[in-house]
Design a protein around this motif. Structure first.
Motif, short mmCIF file in Angstrom:
data_model
loop_
_atom_site.label_atom_id
_atom_site.label_comp_id
_atom_site.label_asym_id
_atom_site.label_seq_id
_atom_site.Cartn_x
_atom_site.Cartn_y
_atom_site.Cartn_z
N LEU A 171 0.84 -1.21 0.00
CA LEU A 171 0.00 0.00 0.00
C LEU A 171 0.87 1.25 0.00
O LEU A 171 2.06 1.20 0.29
CB LEU A 171 -0.89 0.01 1.24
CG LEU A 171 -2.03 -1.01 1.25
CD1 LEU A 171 -2.60 -1.14 2.65
CD2 LEU A 171 -3.11 -0.64 0.25
N GLU A 194 -0.29 6.87 2.36
CA GLU A 194 -1.58 7.51 2.63
C GLU A 194 -2.60 6.50 3.15
O GLU A 194 -3.34 6.77 4.09
CB GLU A 194 -2.13 8.18 1.37
CG GLU A 194 -1.39 9.44 0.96
CD GLU A 194 -0.07 9.20 0.23
OE1 GLU A 194 0.56 10.19 -0.13
OE2 GLU A 194 0.34 8.04 0.05
N SER A 195 -2.62 5.33 2.54
CA SER A 195 -3.56 4.29 2.97
C SER A 195 -3.15 3.74 4.34
O SER A 195 -4.00 3.50 5.20
CB SER A 195 -3.59 3.15 1.96
OG SER A 195 -3.92 3.62 0.68
N LEU A 236 -1.60 5.19 6.76
CA LEU A 236 -1.93 6.13 7.84
C LEU A 236 -3.39 5.98 8.22
O LEU A 236 -3.74 5.97 9.40
CB LEU A 236 -1.65 7.57 7.40
CG LEU A 236 -0.18 7.94 7.21
CD1 LEU A 236 -0.06 9.36 6.69
CD2 LEU A 236 0.59 7.78 8.51
N ARG A 237 -4.23 5.85 7.22
CA ARG A 237 -5.66 5.71 7.47
C ARG A 237 -5.96 4.38 8.14
O ARG A 237 -6.76 4.29 9.06
CB ARG A 237 -6.40 5.83 6.14
CG ARG A 237 -7.87 6.08 6.26
CD ARG A 237 -8.54 6.29 4.90
NE ARG A 237 -7.67 6.65 3.82
CZ ARG A 237 -7.52 5.90 2.71
NH1 ARG A 237 -8.18 4.78 2.56
NH2 ARG A 237 -6.70 6.29 1.77
N PHE A 238 -5.27 3.33 7.72
CA PHE A 238 -5.60 1.98 8.21
C PHE A 238 -5.06 1.70 9.60
O PHE A 238 -5.32 0.65 10.18
CB PHE A 238 -5.10 0.93 7.21
CG PHE A 238 -5.84 0.95 5.90
CD1 PHE A 238 -7.04 1.65 5.76
CD2 PHE A 238 -5.35 0.27 4.80
CE1 PHE A 238 -7.71 1.69 4.54
CE2 PHE A 238 -6.02 0.30 3.58
CZ PHE A 238 -7.20 1.01 3.46
N ARG A 239 -4.31 2.65 10.16
CA ARG A 239 -3.87 2.45 11.54
C ARG A 239 -5.05 2.46 12.50
O ARG A 239 -4.95 1.98 13.61
CB ARG A 239 -2.86 3.52 11.95
CG ARG A 239 -1.58 3.38 11.14
CD ARG A 239 -0.43 4.04 11.78
NE ARG A 239 -0.59 5.48 11.93
CZ ARG A 239 0.39 6.28 12.26
NH1 ARG A 239 1.59 5.80 12.47
NH2 ARG A 239 0.18 7.56 12.39
N GLY A 258 1.09 15.80 4.55
CA GLY A 258 0.25 15.04 5.46
C GLY A 258 0.83 15.11 6.86
O GLY A 258 2.01 15.33 7.04
N TRP A 259 -0.05 14.97 7.82
CA TRP A 259 0.42 14.97 9.20
C TRP A 259 0.11 13.63 9.84
O TRP A 259 -0.89 13.02 9.56
CB TRP A 259 -0.29 16.05 10.00
CG TRP A 259 0.09 17.40 9.56
CD1 TRP A 259 -0.50 18.13 8.58
CD2 TRP A 259 1.18 18.17 10.02
NE1 TRP A 259 0.14 19.32 8.42
CE2 TRP A 259 1.18 19.39 9.29
CE3 TRP A 259 2.16 17.97 11.00
CZ2 TRP A 259 2.12 20.37 9.51
CZ3 TRP A 259 3.08 18.98 11.20
CH2 TRP A 259 3.07 20.17 10.47
N SER A 260 0.99 13.22 10.67
CA SER A 260 0.75 11.95 11.36
C SER A 260 1.69 11.88 12.55
O SER A 260 2.45 12.80 12.78
CB SER A 260 1.05 10.79 10.43
OG SER A 260 2.45 10.68 10.27
#
Lengths: 163, 133
Positions: free
Chosen positions: B17, B20-21, B23-26, B94-96
């Protein structure tokens, strides 16, 4: 006459699925699987596959047969076959990826993993949970915290569909 | 017949992946979170042929530490100024809690904000922040 001799010389293997169905395939087709290849090298012609169910095994044998006949001229045909092969449900893909992993067929593994990744990449976390049969174990507060810390990763619309 | 994917096969799929994906899937589950932020997964991810070379540094660089957030950056590692221990001209998209750099240059594998020492990503992810939700 020549072809008869050839047929006689072809070494055959029997693969036995987890649900006890037996399939006869040519050794040259089977050895694309590292797991089968190792057993063949140890002299086995009967290969029990306790982790591979019939449904997946039938598809995988099709794949191996197709890929065993790879030549320079049927590249497009194999591409079409592969595309069709992965055009199935997530649950089927999961079954296949487990089987391909057990059988050590790396090109199939890569194709399946890539297909699953491509199909989930734009999904929402909720859709991913349903697809992977995962129960969310975050409390609403914990989940909100992660979303807040990664706000930009959650901007926009995501794919909620399950196919 | 099981239609569940074995846990140990998940990394094989997730490493294909994009960031971006991931980060979302965490937030899919705690297990996915710890998988995606684990040193093993990070090294698998950075070595995956299909992914662009990415470095996940699960701790903040010194000048961003206060913000308690990290950033997703796509910029060459030259953006890091070793003299000032700062990043400059980062293309932030992006932020994370973790940030990513598109180019992996070994001499610039940092980043422990407190010491400024070079830290291997596998070590860095064991830091406090990496496990914090």
């Amino acid at each position: 006459m020549a072809s008869t001799t050839e047929t006689k010389q072809k070494k055959m293997l029997i693969l036995k699925s987890a649900d006890n169905d037996e399939f006869e395939i040519e050794e040259s087709v089977g050895v694309q699987s590292e797991t089968i290849k190792n057993l063949v090298e140890d002299g086995f012609t009967f290969v029990p596959l306790p982790n591979v169910y019939t449904k997946a095994l039938i598809k995988i044998i099709d794949y191996l047969k197709k890929h065993a006949n790879k030549t320079d001229s049927n590249d497009e045909e194999i591409k079409t076959f592969d595309k069709d092969f992965v055009n199935t449900t997530f649950d089927d893909l999961f079954e296949l990826v487990s089987a391909a992993n057990y059988l050590h067929i790396s090109c199939l593994m890569n194709m399946l993993c890539q297909t699953i990744a491509d199909r989930i990449k734009d999904k929402s976390p909720e859709a991913v949970r349903k697809i992977f049969h995962i129960n969310c174990d975050y409390t609403p507060e914990e989940e909100a915290k992660i979303r807040k810390a990664n706000a930009q990763a959650f901007e926009g619309q995501f794919d909620e569909s399950l196919d | 017949m099981s239609d569940h994917i074995p846990n140990w096969l998940l990394p094989e799929i997730l490493c294909m992946l994009l960031v971006e994906s991931l980060l979302r899937f965490r937030c899919v589950s705690k297990q996915w979170y710890s998988l995606i932020t684990s040193p093993h997964f990070i090294s698998l991810f950075t070595s995956a042929a299909s992914a662009p070379p990415l470095l996940l540094l699960p701790t903040s660089p010194p000048n961003l530490r206060k913000k308690k957030t990290m950033l997703l950056a796509s910029q060459e590692m030259e953006a890091y100024d070793p003299e000032r221990r700062e990043f400059k001209d980062l293309d932030i998209h992006g932020w994370s809690e973790s940030f990513f750099l598109r180019k992996y240059v070994e001499s610039l594998v940092l980043l422990d904000g407190s010491s400024g020492a070079k830290v291997d990503p596998s070590i860095a992810s064991e830091s406090e922040e990496a496990t914090e939700l």
